[in-house]
Design a protein around this motif. Structure first.
Motif, PDB file in Angstrom:
ATOM      1  N   LEU A  80       0.834  -1.185   0.000  1.00 34.44           N
ATOM      2  CA  LEU A  80       0.000   0.000   0.000  1.00 34.44           C
ATOM      3  C   LEU A  80       0.878   1.246   0.000  1.00 34.44           C
ATOM      4  N   PHE A  81       0.499   2.210  -0.796  1.00 29.56           N
ATOM      5  CA  PHE A  81       1.249   3.458  -0.887  1.00 29.56           C
ATOM      6  C   PHE A  81       1.331   4.139   0.482  1.00 29.56           C
ATOM      7  N   ALA A  82       0.256   4.033   1.268  1.00 32.30           N
ATOM      8  CA  ALA A  82       0.231   4.658   2.594  1.00 32.30           C
ATOM      9  C   ALA A  82       1.282   4.042   3.515  1.00 32.30           C
ATOM     10  N   GLN A  83       1.500   2.726   3.415  1.00 35.23           N
ATOM     11  CA  GLN A  83       2.511   2.074   4.241  1.00 35.23           C
ATOM     12  C   GLN A  83       3.904   2.576   3.893  1.00 35.23           C
ATOM     13  N   ILE A  84       4.163   2.717   2.609  1.00 39.90           N
ATOM     14  CA  ILE A  84       5.473   3.192   2.170  1.00 39.90           C
ATOM     15  C   ILE A  84       5.687   4.633   2.633  1.00 39.90           C
ATOM     16  N   MET A  85       4.668   5.476   2.483  1.00 37.98           N
ATOM     17  CA  MET A  85       4.791   6.875   2.883  1.00 37.98           C
ATOM     18  C   MET A  85       4.957   7.015   4.391  1.00 37.98           C
ATOM     19  N   LEU A  86       4.280   6.184   5.169  1.00 43.14           N
ATOM     20  CA  LEU A  86       4.430   6.224   6.617  1.00 43.14           C
ATOM     21  C   LEU A  86       5.855   5.883   7.002  1.00 43.14           C
ATOM     22  N   PHE A  87       6.421   4.865   6.373  1.00 46.31           N
ATOM     23  CA  PHE A  87       7.806   4.478   6.643  1.00 46.31           C
ATOM     24  C   PHE A  87       8.760   5.614   6.270  1.00 46.31           C
ATOM     25  N   LEU A  88       8.585   6.191   5.088  1.00 45.21           N
ATOM     26  CA  LEU A  88       9.465   7.272   4.644  1.00 45.21           C
ATOM     27  C   LEU A  88       9.310   8.508   5.525  1.00 45.21           C
ATOM     28  N   ASP A  89       8.094   8.773   5.979  1.00 49.83           N
ATOM     29  CA  ASP A  89       7.857   9.916   6.842  1.00 49.83           C
ATOM     30  C   ASP A  89       8.616   9.769   8.152  1.00 49.83           C
ATOM     31  N   ARG A  90       8.532   8.607   8.746  1.00 50.05           N
ATOM     32  CA  ARG A  90       9.233   8.380  10.016  1.00 50.05           C
ATOM     33  C   ARG A  90      10.747   8.449   9.824  1.00 50.05           C
ATOM     34  N   MET A  91      11.230   7.919   8.719  1.00 43.99           N
ATOM     35  CA  MET A  91      12.668   7.956   8.446  1.00 43.99           C
ATOM     36  C   MET A  91      13.137   9.391   8.232  1.00 43.99           C
ATOM     37  N   SER A  92      12.352  10.179   7.523  1.00 45.39           N
ATOM     38  CA  SER A  92      12.768  11.559   7.272  1.00 45.39           C
ATOM     39  C   SER A  92      12.796  12.367   8.568  1.00 45.39           C
ATOM     40  N   VAL A  93      11.863  12.104   9.470  1.00 42.44           N
ATOM     41  CA  VAL A  93      11.866  12.793  10.759  1.00 42.44           C
ATOM     42  C   VAL A  93      13.123  12.441  11.534  1.00 42.44           C
ATOM     43  N   GLU A  94      13.505  11.167  11.531  1.00 41.34           N
ATOM     44  CA  GLU A  94      14.710  10.741  12.235  1.00 41.34           C
ATOM     45  C   GLU A  94      15.956  11.389  11.646  1.00 41.34           C
ATOM     46  N   VAL A  95      16.050  11.426  10.324  1.00 42.94           N
ATOM     47  CA  VAL A  95      17.212  12.023   9.671  1.00 42.94           C
ATOM     48  C   VAL A  95      17.270  13.516   9.971  1.00 42.94           C
ATOM     49  N   LEU A  96      16.154  14.197   9.891  1.00 45.39           N
ATOM     50  CA  LEU A  96      16.117  15.631  10.160  1.00 45.39           C
ATOM     51  C   LEU A  96      16.480  15.925  11.615  1.00 45.39           C
ATOM     52  N   ARG A  97      15.959  15.139  12.524  1.00 46.70           N
ATOM     53  CA  ARG A  97      16.273  15.338  13.939  1.00 46.70           C
ATOM     54  C   ARG A  97      17.757  15.122  14.204  1.00 46.70           C
ATOM     55  N   GLY A  98      18.338  14.085  13.601  1.00 52.64           N
ATOM     56  CA  GLY A  98      19.770  13.837  13.758  1.00 52.64           C
ATOM     57  C   GLY A  98      20.605  14.967  13.184  1.00 52.64           C
ATOM     58  N   TRP A  99      20.193  15.498  12.034  1.00 49.62           N
ATOM     59  CA  TRP A  99      20.921  16.591  11.399  1.00 49.62           C
ATOM     60  C   TRP A  99      20.880  17.842  12.274  1.00 49.62           C
ATOM     61  N   ILE A 100      19.705  18.152  12.818  1.00 49.64           N
ATOM     62  CA  ILE A 100      19.570  19.326  13.682  1.00 49.64           C
ATOM     63  C   ILE A 100      20.424  19.170  14.935  1.00 49.64           C
ATOM     64  N   LEU A 101      20.377  18.013  15.561  1.00 46.14           N
ATOM     65  CA  LEU A 101      21.181  17.783  16.768  1.00 46.14           C
ATOM     66  C   LEU A 101      22.671  17.891  16.480  1.00 46.14           C
ATOM     67  N   LEU A 102      23.106  17.365  15.349  1.00 44.67           N
ATOM     68  CA  LEU A 102      24.516  17.440  14.988  1.00 44.67           C
ATOM     69  C   LEU A 102      24.957  18.893  14.844  1.00 44.67           C
ATOM     70  N   HIS A 103      24.191  19.683  14.112  1.00 33.44           N
ATOM     71  CA  HIS A 103      24.585  21.066  13.867  1.00 33.44           C
ATOM     72  C   HIS A 103      24.438  21.940  15.118  1.00 33.44           C
ATOM     73  N   LEU A 104      23.441  21.661  15.922  1.00 34.47           N
ATOM     74  CA  LEU A 104      23.285  22.397  17.166  1.00 34.47           C
ATOM     75  C   LEU A 104      24.446  22.107  18.114  1.00 34.47           C
ATOM     76  N   THR A 105      24.821  20.847  18.220  1.00 34.94           N
ATOM     77  CA  THR A 105      25.949  20.466  19.063  1.00 34.94           C
ATOM     78  C   THR A 105      27.240  21.101  18.559  1.00 34.94           C
ATOM     79  N   THR A 106      27.457  21.091  17.253  1.00 34.86           N
ATOM     80  CA  THR A 106      28.650  21.708  16.672  1.00 34.86           C
ATOM     81  C   THR A 106      28.672  23.206  16.969  1.00 34.86           C
ATOM     82  N   PHE A 107      27.544  23.875  16.826  1.00 43.07           N
ATOM     83  CA  PHE A 107      27.454  25.308  17.093  1.00 43.07           C
ATOM     84  C   PHE A 107      27.803  25.605  18.552  1.00 43.07           C
ATOM     85  N   ILE A 108      27.237  24.833  19.465  1.00 43.02           N
ATOM     86  CA  ILE A 108      27.483  25.043  20.894  1.00 43.02           C
ATOM     87  C   ILE A 108      28.947  24.798  21.222  1.00 43.02           C
ATOM     88  N   LEU A 109      29.534  23.755  20.677  1.00 43.47           N
ATOM     89  CA  LEU A 109      30.945  23.464  20.949  1.00 43.47           C
ATOM     90  C   LEU A 109      31.851  24.564  20.416  1.00 43.47           C
TER      91      LEU A 109
END
Length: 104
Positions: A65-94
């Motif tokens: 189902l297209f909805a299953q694929i989109m749900l998986f991709l949505d969750r993955m994109s949130v994880e990647v975005l959150r990791g990217w933000i944390l990495l850059h925020l940590t770098t900025f603070i350091l």
């Protein structure tokens, strides 16, 4: 066991199920087949979660189902975005801390 642990943590976290990493490590390490889908399924069953494993060939991928694929991709994109933000925020603070220490 590391991959199974990561999968179990991710699934439980995304479903909002409270868990302790220690319990997951214990369950997976004592399982007869610790590096298997069966270990993941049995661990999820401890949390009263039903699971189903599917084996799909390339010719049957269009039946997902297209909805299953989109749900998986949505969750993955949130994880990647959150990791990217944390990495850059940590770098900025350091960087700010290093500059601050140079002035002291």
């Amino acid at each position: 066991m590391d991959n199974c642990l990561i999968v179990c943590k991710s699934l439980l976290w995304s479903l909002g199920v409270p868990f302790t990493p220690r319990f997951l490590v214990e369950k997976l390490s004592t399982h007869p087949e610790p590096e298997s889908l069966l270990a993941i399924s049995d661990t999820l069953a401890e949390y009263k979660l039903e699971s189903l494993a599917l084996q799909l060939g390339e010719n049957k991928l269009d039946q997902l189902l297209f909805a299953q694929i989109m749900l998986f991709l949505d969750r993955m994109s949130v994880e990647v975005l959150r990791g990217w933000i944390l990495l850059h925020l940590t770098t900025f603070i350091l960087k700010k801390l290093v500059k601050f220490r140079q002035f002291i």
